[in-house]
Design a protein around this motif. Structure first.
Motif, PDB file in Angstrom:
ATOM      1  N   GLY A   1      -8.605  10.183  -0.494  1.00 13.54           N
ATOM      2  CA  GLY A   1      -9.619   9.135  -0.534  1.00 13.54           C
ATOM      3  C   GLY A   1      -9.008   7.771  -0.805  1.00 13.54           C
ATOM      4  N   ALA A   2      -7.923   7.751  -1.557  1.00 14.95           N
ATOM      5  CA  ALA A   2      -7.240   6.493  -1.853  1.00 14.95           C
ATOM      6  C   ALA A   2      -6.413   6.021  -0.664  1.00 14.95           C
ATOM      7  CB  ALA A   2      -6.363   6.646  -3.087  1.00 14.95           C
ATOM      8  N   GLY A   3      -6.257   6.891   0.340  1.00 21.60           N
ATOM      9  CA  GLY A   3      -5.586   6.462   1.563  1.00 21.60           C
ATOM     10  C   GLY A   3      -4.330   7.239   1.930  1.00 21.60           C
ATOM     11  N   ALA A   4      -3.954   8.237   1.125  1.00 19.00           N
ATOM     12  CA  ALA A   4      -2.786   9.055   1.484  1.00 19.00           C
ATOM     13  C   ALA A   4      -3.143   9.938   2.681  1.00 19.00           C
ATOM     14  CB  ALA A   4      -2.366   9.918   0.303  1.00 19.00           C
ATOM     15  N   ASP A   5      -2.129  10.315   3.469  1.00 16.83           N
ATOM     16  CA  ASP A   5      -2.369  11.173   4.629  1.00 16.83           C
ATOM     17  C   ASP A   5      -2.160  12.644   4.310  1.00 16.83           C
ATOM     18  OD1 ASP A   5      -2.637   9.095   6.857  1.00 16.83           O
ATOM     19  OD2 ASP A   5      -0.874   8.470   5.725  1.00 16.83           O
ATOM     20  N   LYS A   6      -1.252  12.904   3.363  1.00 15.73           N
ATOM     21  CA  LYS A   6      -0.962  14.294   3.007  1.00 15.73           C
ATOM     22  C   LYS A   6      -0.748  14.391   1.512  1.00 15.73           C
ATOM     23  CE  LYS A   6       2.199  14.248   6.978  1.00 15.73           C
ATOM     24  NZ  LYS A   6       3.509  14.628   7.491  1.00 15.73           N
TER      25      LYS A   6
ATOM     26  N   ALA B   1      -1.672   2.020   0.878  1.00 20.25           N
ATOM     27  CA  ALA B   1      -2.425   2.279   2.111  1.00 20.25           C
ATOM     28  C   ALA B   1      -2.850   0.971   2.775  1.00 20.25           C
ATOM     29  CB  ALA B   1      -3.642   3.149   1.813  1.00 20.25           C
ATOM     30  N   GLU B   2      -3.109  -0.048   1.960  1.00 21.44           N
ATOM     31  CA  GLU B   2      -3.497  -1.338   2.526  1.00 21.44           C
ATOM     32  C   GLU B   2      -2.289  -2.080   3.089  1.00 21.44           C
ATOM     33  OE1 GLU B   2      -7.152  -1.766  -0.651  1.00 21.44           O
ATOM     34  OE2 GLU B   2      -5.433  -3.127  -0.801  1.00 21.44           O
TER      35      GLU B   2
ATOM     36  N   PHE C   1       1.901   8.508   4.904  1.00 25.27           N
ATOM     37  CA  PHE C   1       2.576   8.807   3.640  1.00 25.27           C
ATOM     38  C   PHE C   1       1.923   9.950   2.877  1.00 25.27           C
ATOM     39  CE2 PHE C   1      -0.098   6.749   0.347  1.00 25.27           C
ATOM     40  CZ  PHE C   1      -0.901   5.930   1.123  1.00 25.27           C
TER      41      PHE C   1
ATOM     42  N   GLU D   1      -3.733   3.260  -3.290  1.00 25.36           N
ATOM     43  CA  GLU D   1      -4.644   2.385  -2.544  1.00 25.36           C
ATOM     44  C   GLU D   1      -3.934   1.145  -2.026  1.00 25.36           C
ATOM     45  OE1 GLU D   1      -8.154   1.329  -4.684  1.00 25.36           O
ATOM     46  OE2 GLU D   1      -8.785   3.418  -4.939  1.00 25.36           O
TER      47      GLU D   1
END
Lengths: 197, 251
Positions: free
Chosen positions: B94-99, B70-71, B77, B67
């Motif tokens: 959901g925490a912000g990873a793309d893959k 991602a911020e 990433f 998280e």
């Protein structure tokens, strides 16, 4: 307030993080009433055209979207659904922009599908969306289907073929790349969108 | 023109970046979020975070780190390490990873690639494959390179793509941590049969190695860890070198 449409087809988190970084007020919703209060709308999108259209229809946003007059930005699949049609599972789309979304053909110049990574966007015509961004700046792409060259084109990219990587029709803007994942240039573009009148 | 990607990899244990040699002997290499921001500023095209924590507590720390990453950064990433259910994938994205990068779990149950790809799309599913030379070919190893699977690397790579992996991350265990160069024979053979992007991993020691992985091995992206963590190679300098060698890079 920027309204971000949540329709189970996007990496909304990245768009939210990018707007936070710009310090821009925003909210996430799939409700027409809520979204009608937005001064601008972003339609993110990752995934597949048919399910995306089904999801928009399920919350009755498909017709509603076309009637909007505030600045609108479709990202990736969110841009593709603005077109007439997608050959991905033969899907009728919103029809804001004329043209049919096609699948990349693997060639020696484009040996891998999806088209994944950083590629350049060559500007075609003047548009406020790219204010202060040089032509042939790099943006991050990940997609297997592409928009052909159309009248609404404002940016092109080459991957085996030259395709529309940015489009503008009335108040509707669309970008095939992910500005929210394209470093400083991507943030600049989002800032331009936010500052549109 | 589509550019070749430079991808720093961060092995994360209990919230700290570590780097080992041949999968062992871990050394501390700093705060992952700080490193991620530094790499993003220096021109990294993408990042990979592998969770090598063995405890539940370590895994929670990892998600919290995802998280914060991602911020902090605006480049794509991937996260991996211990992902074995669709719920794990949802949590990571959901925490912000793309893959997500999948390894041991899909070797234990290949169907998991199909399920993952169907749920989040092929573009978000990376199949990570750890291989060792074996006779005239390469064998696939599992559980962080501790157990042989008996699978041939080229046929497993093809199967992973057929099942819906959108990208392959291939690590040569023979080369990993040795700084003796990527296994370009392996990469070249993969490039002839694989239709999705291939990320080369294992063996980077100097700039020529990254050039060769792309120019000789035809890799779409090159991943490295210690050469970036310890600043043996600066990313910008590397990209200038690659461009001089006619390799398209984002500069």
């Amino acid at each position: 307030m920027i309204g971000i449409i949540d329709y189970d087809a996007g990496n909304i988190r990245s768009v939210v993080n990018a707007l936070n970084r710009l310090g821009v007020p925003h909210f996430v919703s799939n409700d027409r009433k809520e979204l009608s209060k937005a001064s601008k709308i972003i339609l993110p999108g990752v995934g597949e055209a048919r399910s995306a259209m089904d999801s928009l229809r399920a919350v009755k946003l498909d017709q509603w979207l076309k009637e909007q007059t505030v600045p609108f930005l479709g990202i990736c699949l969110g841009m593709q659904v603005l077109f007439d049609h997608s050959t991905e599972r033969d899907t009728p789309c919103l029809g804001v922009i004329g043209g049919t979304i096609q699948l990349f053909q693997r060639t020696s110049a484009a040996p891998k599908v999806p088209h994944m990574g950083w590629n350049t966007v060559t500007l075609a015509g003047k548009t406020p969306l790219f204010n202060g961004i040089r032509s042939d700046e790099y943006f991050y792409f990940v997609h297997s289907y592409y928009a052909p060259l159309v009248r609404a084109v404002i940016g092109t990219t080459e991957y085996g073929t030259i395709f529309t990587s940015a489009a503008h029709q009335d108040n509707f803007y669309g970008v095939q790349f992910h500005p929210e994942k394209s470093g400083e240039a991507g943030l600049h573009l989002l800032k331009n969108f936010v500052e549109l009148c | 023109m589509l550019t070749k990607r430079i991808i720093p990899c961060l092995d994360v244990k209990n919230g700290r970046t570590v780097k080992g040699t041949n999968f062992l002997d871990l050394r501390d290499a700093g705060d992952p979020v700080e490193l991620a921001a530094r790499y993003s500023d220096e021109g990294a095209d993408e990042l990979v975070f592998l969770d090598i924590s063995a405890t539940l507590e370590g895994r929670k720390t990892f998600l919290n780190m995802v998280e914060r990453v991602a911020e902090a950064i605006q480049i794509p990433f991937t996260v991996g390490g211990g992902i074995s259910t669709v719920e794990d994938i949802s949590r990571a994205l959901g925490a912000g990873a793309d893959k997500v990068s999948l390894n041991s779990a899909v070797l234990a149950r290949p169907q998991f690639i199909d399920e993952a790809s169907k749920q989040v799309g092929a573009q978000a599913v990376v199949a990570a494959i750890d291989v060792k030379r074996s006779g005239s070919g390469w064998a696939v190893w599992t559980k962080a390179g501790t157990e042989p699977t008996g699978l041939d690397a080229l046929s497993w790579a093809s199967e992973a793509v057929r099942r819906g992996a959108g990208e392959l991350l291939v690590t040569s265990m023979d080369r990993d941590g040795t700084t003796s160069g990527y296994d370009t024979d392996l990469l070249l053979q993969l490039s002839e049969i694989i239709s999705v992007p291939v990320i080369a991993s294992g063996g980077a020691g100097k700039m020529e190695h990254l050039r060769d992985a792309i120019a000789v091995g035809r890799a779409d992206a090159v991943l490295a860890a210690s050469i970036f963590h310890y600043k043996t190679i600066e990313i910008r300098e590397l990209k200038q070198y690659l461009r001089l060698n006619n390799i398209p890079v984002r500069l």
